[in-house]
Design an enzyme around this catalytic site. Structure first.
Site, PDB file in Angstrom:
ATOM      1  N   TYR A 297      19.546 -45.221  15.772  1.00 14.01           N
ATOM      2  CA  TYR A 297      20.551 -45.876  16.605  1.00 14.01           C
ATOM      3  C   TYR A 297      20.839 -47.318  16.210  1.00 14.01           C
ATOM      4  O   TYR A 297      21.962 -47.774  16.295  1.00 14.01           O
ATOM      5  CB  TYR A 297      20.121 -45.827  18.078  1.00 14.01           C
ATOM      6  CG  TYR A 297      20.233 -44.456  18.691  1.00 14.01           C
ATOM      7  CD1 TYR A 297      21.406 -44.045  19.306  1.00 14.01           C
ATOM      8  CD2 TYR A 297      19.176 -43.558  18.642  1.00 14.01           C
ATOM      9  CE1 TYR A 297      21.530 -42.779  19.866  1.00 14.01           C
ATOM     10  CE2 TYR A 297      19.286 -42.287  19.188  1.00 14.01           C
ATOM     11  CZ  TYR A 297      20.469 -41.905  19.801  1.00 14.01           C
ATOM     12  OH  TYR A 297      20.593 -40.649  20.336  1.00 14.01           O
TER      13      TYR A 297
ATOM     14  N   HIS B 126      11.878 -36.225  41.660  1.00 18.10           N
ATOM     15  CA  HIS B 126      11.834 -35.806  43.068  1.00 18.10           C
ATOM     16  C   HIS B 126      10.857 -36.634  43.899  1.00 18.10           C
ATOM     17  O   HIS B 126      11.114 -36.930  45.062  1.00 18.10           O
ATOM     18  CB  HIS B 126      11.467 -34.316  43.166  1.00 18.10           C
ATOM     19  CG  HIS B 126      12.533 -33.413  42.596  1.00 18.10           C
ATOM     20  ND1 HIS B 126      12.285 -32.119  42.202  1.00 18.10           N
ATOM     21  CD2 HIS B 126      13.845 -33.643  42.341  1.00 18.10           C
ATOM     22  CE1 HIS B 126      13.409 -31.581  41.730  1.00 18.10           C
ATOM     23  NE2 HIS B 126      14.365 -32.492  41.805  1.00 18.10           N
TER      24      HIS B 126
ATOM     25  N   ASN C 298      16.166 -39.610  14.233  1.00 24.87           N
ATOM     26  CA  ASN C 298      17.070 -40.119  15.265  1.00 24.87           C
ATOM     27  C   ASN C 298      17.234 -41.601  15.006  1.00 24.87           C
ATOM     28  O   ASN C 298      16.252 -42.346  14.983  1.00 24.87           O
ATOM     29  CB  ASN C 298      16.501 -39.904  16.670  1.00 24.87           C
ATOM     30  CG  ASN C 298      16.584 -38.447  17.104  1.00 24.87           C
ATOM     31  OD1 ASN C 298      17.104 -37.603  16.379  1.00 24.87           O
ATOM     32  ND2 ASN C 298      16.068 -38.152  18.279  1.00 24.87           N
TER      33      ASN C 298
ATOM     34  N   GLU D  22      20.089 -37.364  15.572  1.00 27.33           N
ATOM     35  CA  GLU D  22      20.798 -38.073  16.642  1.00 27.33           C
ATOM     36  C   GLU D  22      21.339 -39.380  16.088  1.00 27.33           C
ATOM     37  O   GLU D  22      20.665 -40.038  15.278  1.00 27.33           O
ATOM     38  CB  GLU D  22      19.887 -38.446  17.825  1.00 27.33           C
ATOM     39  CG  GLU D  22      19.485 -37.307  18.705  1.00 27.33           C
ATOM     40  CD  GLU D  22      18.615 -37.758  19.891  1.00 27.33           C
ATOM     41  OE1 GLU D  22      18.686 -38.932  20.308  1.00 27.33           O
ATOM     42  OE2 GLU D  22      17.850 -36.903  20.369  1.00 27.33           O
TER      43      GLU D  22
ATOM     44  N   ASP E 272      18.820 -32.280  38.306  1.00 28.32           N
ATOM     45  CA  ASP E 272      18.818 -31.000  39.031  1.00 28.32           C
ATOM     46  C   ASP E 272      20.023 -30.136  38.656  1.00 28.32           C
ATOM     47  O   ASP E 272      19.915 -28.929  38.511  1.00 28.32           O
ATOM     48  CB  ASP E 272      18.849 -31.225  40.550  1.00 28.32           C
ATOM     49  CG  ASP E 272      17.512 -31.721  41.092  1.00 28.32           C
ATOM     50  OD1 ASP E 272      16.574 -31.910  40.285  1.00 28.32           O
ATOM     51  OD2 ASP E 272      17.409 -31.923  42.330  1.00 28.32           O
TER      52      ASP E 272
ATOM     53  N   ASN F  73      10.850 -33.838  19.625  1.00 27.27           N
ATOM     54  CA  ASN F  73      11.826 -34.912  19.564  1.00 27.27           C
ATOM     55  C   ASN F  73      11.152 -36.230  19.912  1.00 27.27           C
ATOM     56  O   ASN F  73      10.592 -36.386  20.994  1.00 27.27           O
ATOM     57  CB  ASN F  73      12.957 -34.668  20.568  1.00 27.27           C
ATOM     58  CG  ASN F  73      13.979 -35.790  20.521  1.00 27.27           C
ATOM     59  OD1 ASN F  73      14.743 -35.906  19.574  1.00 27.27           O
ATOM     60  ND2 ASN F  73      13.968 -36.663  21.532  1.00 27.27           N
ATOM     61  N   GLU F  74      11.196 -37.177  18.987  1.00 26.70           N
ATOM     62  CA  GLU F  74      10.781 -38.562  19.226  1.00 26.70           C
ATOM     63  C   GLU F  74       9.385 -38.719  19.831  1.00 26.70           C
ATOM     64  O   GLU F  74       9.237 -39.104  20.998  1.00 26.70           O
ATOM     65  CB  GLU F  74      11.813 -39.277  20.117  1.00 26.70           C
ATOM     66  CG  GLU F  74      13.178 -39.409  19.469  1.00 26.70           C
ATOM     67  CD  GLU F  74      14.138 -40.286  20.266  1.00 26.70           C
ATOM     68  OE1 GLU F  74      13.777 -40.723  21.369  1.00 26.70           O
ATOM     69  OE2 GLU F  74      15.251 -40.530  19.777  1.00 26.70           O
TER      70      GLU F  74
ATOM     71  N   HIS G 103      11.820 -31.505  24.016  1.00 25.60           N
ATOM     72  CA  HIS G 103      12.548 -32.755  24.196  1.00 25.60           C
ATOM     73  C   HIS G 103      12.167 -33.317  25.576  1.00 25.60           C
ATOM     74  O   HIS G 103      12.993 -33.426  26.470  1.00 25.60           O
ATOM     75  CB  HIS G 103      14.054 -32.518  24.048  1.00 25.60           C
ATOM     76  CG  HIS G 103      14.846 -33.749  23.729  1.00 25.60           C
ATOM     77  ND1 HIS G 103      15.720 -33.827  22.667  1.00 25.60           N
ATOM     78  CD2 HIS G 103      14.902 -34.959  24.339  1.00 25.60           C
ATOM     79  CE1 HIS G 103      16.289 -35.024  22.639  1.00 25.60           C
ATOM     80  NE2 HIS G 103      15.806 -35.739  23.646  1.00 25.60           N
TER      81      HIS G 103
ATOM     82  N   GLN H 282      18.710 -33.074  30.087  1.00 28.37           N
ATOM     83  CA  GLN H 282      19.842 -33.982  30.252  1.00 28.37           C
ATOM     84  C   GLN H 282      21.155 -33.269  30.576  1.00 28.37           C
ATOM     85  O   GLN H 282      22.098 -33.894  31.047  1.00 28.37           O
ATOM     86  CB  GLN H 282      20.016 -34.831  28.979  1.00 28.37           C
ATOM     87  CG  GLN H 282      18.852 -35.780  28.760  1.00 28.37           C
ATOM     88  CD  GLN H 282      19.007 -36.605  27.501  1.00 28.37           C
ATOM     89  OE1 GLN H 282      18.679 -36.139  26.422  1.00 28.37           O
ATOM     90  NE2 GLN H 282      19.510 -37.806  27.619  1.00 28.37           N
TER      91      GLN H 282
END
Ligand SMILES: *[C@@H]1O[C@H](CO)[C@@H](O)[C@H](O)[C@H]1NC(C)=O
Length: 506
Positions: free
Chosen positions: A330, A58, A328, A398, A71, A185-186, A141, A38
């Protein structure tokens, strides 16, 4: 008169002590979090190998909302010193980031280690340590080396050994300085969204068996990497190793037994598939889910259950294989046994549990459709896990709020969200939950997966149009900085300036 004085003294003392309790401990780790794909960019820098996000964006750009990719992203590959400067501006105790597997092992396998990749992370880590910022490192991740995906990725049982090999390289190279490891992660997002659906790479859409087989192999990969650390590195390096699972709160819509059971099924589907094998006494997948899937598989004509079982040996390997529970968090949903059902593809994880979810319209809505400000949701989630799993050590790895690009610096909704979340954290601490740290998502704007750059989670705005990928603090950055400095939440604090400075006293 005397009595009155006494009473007011008592009142003052109570107020002072309750204010005292509403304080974060000095050793509580405040940080921010990011992930390699990210922010890093440098997708083919030096000898980095291709990963599944490179390949998907891509070859299939239409799956990303703005047809963008990672990228270049925030170009942390070249801007890492600025990242650390931002951590110093905020006064962070810790920083959670992830390693790109294919930057370290270009082919995914451990026979060839990239010197350039290792150097990049060495520089990043050393720059943090220079300023006393504790690195908290995620091994995975979501950016699997493409070669391993070509071999089946998490559907191939060999993934457990490949992951252990990668983990050993990483502990060996960085473990002298990194003391907080997160294997995955997750897992839900890896397995359900990537293998059982089309909302994360590799968009496999193997709805019937993808999620469950990935889940088992991911748990075993985690367990092997955990034991490798515990047996061969921890004795000399002395750190901790855990896993991060996404735990949004799932409570019953009403007080009926049906809705309570529906909420339990939803919790098992969302996080129990990964948490039960690791944190429960019995080990293995959640019993209720295994029973439902076995029954439905037979009805649907499968020769065996779509959900695999753990052998006794596998069960023992995974049980207790985590030094802490990374959460994590939210948002929340209310769960119903009969209402608000979605038309799921059959067969699939969510068709198997077959419950409905609802969020009240009065909960504030973020830019992300799935994200609302739900009252007390951190407290509800963590106290539930605390009771269920016998009081493990927790980190919130998170937590954050998205907005659209247009609302650039005045992010009052985000501030409201963070204050509510941090108050919920204090409630957990007050009730004896062993919560050691909190990582805000995110240090800066970044590539938000299928949403591209349309949703922004950063305490710092990133100008992705600029050559330098210029980072500028939002109002929330000042508010978070003040919480970290003062260790209290002042609901009236209004930052004065837009210029961030480094507090050399930190
Ligand atoms: C995913 O698979 C299901 C079941 O085969 C199918 O109905 C659905 O259209 C697929 N989704 C996509 C985006 O290909």
């Amino acid at each position: 008169m005397k009595l009155l004085v006494l009473l007011s003294l008592v009142a003052v003392t109570c107020q002072a002590s309750s204010r005292h309790e509403r304080r974060f401990p000095d050793d509580f780790l405040f940080g921010t979090a990011t992930a390699s794909y990210q922010i890093e960019g440098g997708w083919n820098a030096d000898d980095k190998g291709e990963n599944i996000w490179d390949r998907m964006t891509h070859t299939n750009p239409d799956v990303i909302k703005d047809r963008s990719n990672g990228d270049v992203a925030a170009d942390t590959y070249n801007n890492y010193k600025r990242d650390v400067e931002m951590m110093r501006e905020l006064g962070l105790d810790a920083y959670r980031f992830s390693l790109s597997w294919s930057r370290i092992l270009p082919n995914g396998l451990s026979n060839k280690v990239s010197e350039a990749g290792v150097n990049f992370y060495n520089n990043y880590i050393d720059e943090m340590l220079k300023y006393n910022i504790t690195p908290m490192v995620t091994l995975y991740h979501w950016d699997l080396p493409q070669k391993l995906q070509d071999l089946g990725g998490f559907i191939n049982p060999n993934i457990a050994d490949w992951f252990e090999d990668y983990a050993r390289v990483v502990y060996e190279k960085f473990g002298d300085r990194v003391k907080h490891w997160i294997t995955f992660n997750e897992p839900r997002e890896v397995c359900y969204q990537g293998y059982g659906d089309v909302t994360k790479a590799p968009i496999l859409n193997a709805t019937d068996v993808g999620t469950y087989h990935c889940a088992k192999h991911l748990v075993l990969a985690h367990a092997k990497a955990y034991h490798a650390y515990a047996n061969d590195f921890k004795p000399t390096q002395g750190g901790v190793c855990g896993i991060t699972i996404s735990v949004n709160w799932m409570g019953p819509l009403t007080d009926t037994e049906e809705d309570k059971f529906a909420a339990e099924l939803k919790r098992q589907a969302d996080w129990g598939l990964w948490a039960e094998p690791i944190f429960s006494e019995e080990g293995g997948f959640p019993k209720e889910i295994s029973e439902i899937v076995a029954r439905k598989s037979a009805e649907q004509g499968y020769s065996q259950s779509r959900i695999p079982v753990f052998t006794d040996q596998e069960r023992e390997l995974a049980r207790g294989s985590s030094d802490f529970f990374g959460v994590n968090h939210y948002t929340a949903n209310l769960v119903s046994a009969s209402e608000y059902k979605f038309n799921w593809v059959i067969p699939s994880l969510y068709a198997d549990i077959d419950v409905g979810t609802y969020t009240p319209p009065e909960w504030d809505q973020a830019a992300s459709v799935w994200l609302k400000l739900a009252p007390n949701s951190i407290y509800n989630a963590l106290t539930h896990l605390h009771n269920k799993y016998n009081g493990p050590v927790f980190y919130i790895t998170e937590n954050g709020w998205s907005q659209l690009l247009e609302d650039r610096y005045e992010d009052d909704h985000r501030i409201k969200y963070y204050r509510a979340a941090l108050n919920s954290v204090l409630d957990c601490l007050h009730d004896g939950v062993d919560l050691r740290g909190y990582m805000a998502w995110s240090l800066m704007d970044n590539f938000e997966w299928m949403e591209g750059y349309t949703e922004r989670f950063g305490l710092y705005e990133v100008d992705f149009e600029s050559e330098q990928k210029t980072r500028t603090p939002r109002k929330s950055a000042f508010v978070y900085k003040e919480v970290i400095r003062s260790r209290v939440i002042d609901p009236d604090y209004e930052p004065e300036t837009r210029t961030m400075w480094i507090d050399e006293g930190h």
